[in-house]
Design an enzyme around this catalytic site. Sequence first.
Site, PDB file in Angstrom:
ATOM      1  N   VAL A 167       3.854  53.061  81.024  1.00 43.85           N
ATOM      2  CA  VAL A 167       3.089  54.285  81.271  1.00 43.85           C
ATOM      3  C   VAL A 167       1.964  53.954  82.243  1.00 43.85           C
ATOM      4  CG1 VAL A 167       1.711  56.120  80.221  1.00 43.85           C
ATOM      5  CG2 VAL A 167       3.603  55.074  78.925  1.00 43.85           C
ATOM      6  N   GLU A 168       1.871  54.741  83.301  1.00 45.79           N
ATOM      7  CA  GLU A 168       0.828  54.580  84.310  1.00 45.79           C
ATOM      8  C   GLU A 168      -0.067  55.811  84.248  1.00 45.79           C
ATOM      9  OE1 GLU A 168       0.572  54.153  89.210  1.00 45.79           O
ATOM     10  OE2 GLU A 168       2.518  54.266  88.212  1.00 45.79           O
ATOM     11  N   VAL A 169      -1.375  55.596  84.127  1.00 41.37           N
ATOM     12  CA  VAL A 169      -2.347  56.694  84.148  1.00 41.37           C
ATOM     13  C   VAL A 169      -3.197  56.492  85.391  1.00 41.37           C
ATOM     14  CG1 VAL A 169      -4.271  57.806  82.965  1.00 41.37           C
ATOM     15  CG2 VAL A 169      -2.353  56.923  81.642  1.00 41.37           C
TER      16      VAL A 169
END
Length: 125
Positions: free
Chosen positions: A119-121
């Site tokens: 997951v990339e934020v």
Amino acid sequence: MNILGFDHIVLCVKNVEETLEFYERVLGMQRREERPGKWSLHFGSNKISLQDVQSSPDLAKRTVPGSGNFCVLTNTPIAEVVEQLRSMNVEIVEGPAEKAGAVGRILSVYFRDPDLNLVEVSNRL
């Protein structure tokens, strides 16, 4: 053909309840039961559908938990995102780092969900 954008993505997961809890707690997404036993996560005008690995339809049998890799955008400064993740004992696997986003440069932090999906934020720069 003229593609306009994404409608939704699907994550294959081992434990739907654990995944729902993680994304609610860590990213503030909202769970929704679309029909009995079929769950999704909502944020803004976006949706992540959850596919239970134990009841995957034939069409998706080759989809496996942990094969997801996606990016979500936030207006919360990445320094605050990092603090929030650390306060929830979510291990950051990379970042903050500048990356190339869909419409320009982004500042990103990466972590994994319970199925090890990446997951990339990110913040747009």
